[in-house]
Structures are given as C-alpha cells and as structure tokens.
Design an enzyme around this catalytic site. Sequence first.
Site, PDB file in Angstrom:
ATOM      1  N   LEU A 109       0.875  -1.164   0.000  1.00  0.00           N
ATOM      2  CA  LEU A 109       0.000   0.000   0.000  1.00  0.00           C
ATOM      3  C   LEU A 109       0.913   1.214   0.000  1.00  0.00           C
ATOM      4  CD1 LEU A 109      -2.690  -0.892   2.711  1.00  0.00           C
ATOM      5  CD2 LEU A 109      -3.030  -0.787   0.239  1.00  0.00           C
ATOM      6  N   ASP A 110       0.575   2.250  -0.776  1.00  0.00           N
ATOM      7  CA  ASP A 110       1.446   3.418  -0.770  1.00  0.00           C
ATOM      8  C   ASP A 110       1.384   4.104   0.593  1.00  0.00           C
ATOM      9  OD1 ASP A 110      -0.457   5.766  -0.815  1.00  0.00           O
ATOM     10  OD2 ASP A 110      -1.123   4.740  -2.623  1.00  0.00           O
ATOM     11  N   GLN A 111       2.329   4.957   0.857  1.00  0.00           N
ATOM     12  CA  GLN A 111       2.505   5.531   2.188  1.00  0.00           C
ATOM     13  C   GLN A 111       1.250   6.234   2.701  1.00  0.00           C
ATOM     14  OE1 GLN A 111       6.026   7.929   2.520  1.00  0.00           O
ATOM     15  NE2 GLN A 111       5.717   8.415   4.684  1.00  0.00           N
ATOM     16  N   ASP A 112       0.527   6.913   1.827  1.00  0.00           N
ATOM     17  CA  ASP A 112      -0.637   7.685   2.251  1.00  0.00           C
ATOM     18  C   ASP A 112      -1.906   6.846   2.369  1.00  0.00           C
ATOM     19  OD1 ASP A 112       0.868  10.007   2.345  1.00  0.00           O
ATOM     20  OD2 ASP A 112       0.532  10.419   0.208  1.00  0.00           O
ATOM     21  N   THR A 113      -1.895   5.646   1.820  1.00  0.00           N
ATOM     22  CA  THR A 113      -3.081   4.792   1.867  1.00  0.00           C
ATOM     23  C   THR A 113      -3.081   3.950   3.136  1.00  0.00           C
ATOM     24  OG1 THR A 113      -3.184   4.670  -0.551  1.00  0.00           O
ATOM     25  CG2 THR A 113      -4.337   2.956   0.668  1.00  0.00           C
TER      26      THR A 113
END
Length: 245
Positions: A109-113
């Site tokens: 998952l990307d950092q902001d998700t």
Amino acid sequence: MTNDPRGERLQKVLAHAGVGSRRYCEVLMEQGRIEVDGQIVTELGTRVDPAKVSIHVDGMPVQIHEDKLTLALYKPPGVVSTMEDEMGRPSLAQYVEDRPERLFHVGRLDQDTEGLILLSNDGELTHRLTHPSYEVPKTYIARVEGSVTRGLGKVLTRGVTLEDGFVQVDDFVLRESADRNSIVEITLHSGRNRIVRRIMEEVGHPVMELVRTRFGTIEVGHLKPGRTRQIAGTELSALMHSVGM
C-alpha cells in the site's frame, strides 16, 4: 498417499490445526470428507507426517504446518510498506516486532493509503496472492474530489488507458455524492503502483483519502489502525482455496 507408521494420527493432526475436536474429525473421516494428497481417507488409524502431506476438508485446504503464519494488519497512513526503511520512516515491522517469525508483506500500500495488508511467512501463499495470473481482487473505499455520477462506474468497468497501459475495475459502487467530494468503492485485481489513485486522477476525481477494506477473501472487519489479527481456520482455508492451494 500411504500410511506413515512414524507419523501422527490424522484426526490428531486435524484437531491440532483447528478443524474441530478429535471425535469430530473422526466423523469427518468416516463420512469421506477428508483428503490427503488428493485421496479420500476414511481409516481412523491412518498416520501422516504433517510436513510431507497436503490435507483438504470438503475440498478446502487445511494449514497444518505450525511454522506458517499469516496476519492481517490495518496499516495506518504515513507508514511505508516495508519491513525496514533505510530512511527511518515508520514501517510495518513495528507492528510485529514482538513476533519470532520472519514475516513478509503481501503486496504493498502506498505511504498515504491506509487499511488492510497481509503479512506472512508462507512463501507459496505470498507468491500466489501477488502474482498477476491469480487475479486476486482488492477492494478500496476512496473519498475523491468533485461530484461523481453513477455513469462513472460504466466508464471504469469498460477501462481507461494510463501511461503504463490499459486497466479496468472489476466493480464500482457510488457510496455518496456531494458537490465538493464523493465516496466510492472500487474493486480491481491490478497490483500496479498507486493504481486506484491514478485511475481516479485520470477520470477527473483525484483521491483525497484511500482505505483498502478487502484483500482476496479477507476483510478488514473491525480491525483498528496499527492492530493485527491472525488469519487461521476456515478464513485461511478460503484464502488458500481462492488461489488454488
């Protein structure tokens, strides 16, 4: 499958794996609902080596290897999907640092998700869950900019072309629509980097917040940010079955 006189009684192995009591497992055997290496086993005296066989109950796999562990983690936003970050950012390792097993993240998952990510030391399961050929679906809920119309679902299920190729969503649900932002639910099996964010950017509705709520057959449920729970029993069997194990 041949009886292994040095092994454990099959009903004991099944009970230890959480299928049920030994007596219940014996009933399953008598009813012809247990398969060992693809063969139905009804003989109560059958002994097996758990390290060398595969066992299915009603066609569903049973995880009998005690050293295998799979966890569901609710990844908070701001955490990177790695077990060690050379830049010192918060990583997944901090949530399982008290466990002796060496765990690997299943996908990213990307950092902001935020939301559901799986951690496992089962190499074959991890491989199948992340390999494109198994087309494992993932579901996300996103708050996006602007007022979304129901017609957007048809656009996304037909597919859009991004800089790295064509992509389609498997399912689209408009949860809420307002003038400034909307809430949508998207299911897709593509594992490409930041795929949901890039899709919604392409159709004019940039993502403001993004949460993954489902990975394959596993749902985030009531899991709180930063908490984990073990995937076991029928839940693990369904996950394994979904990728042909």
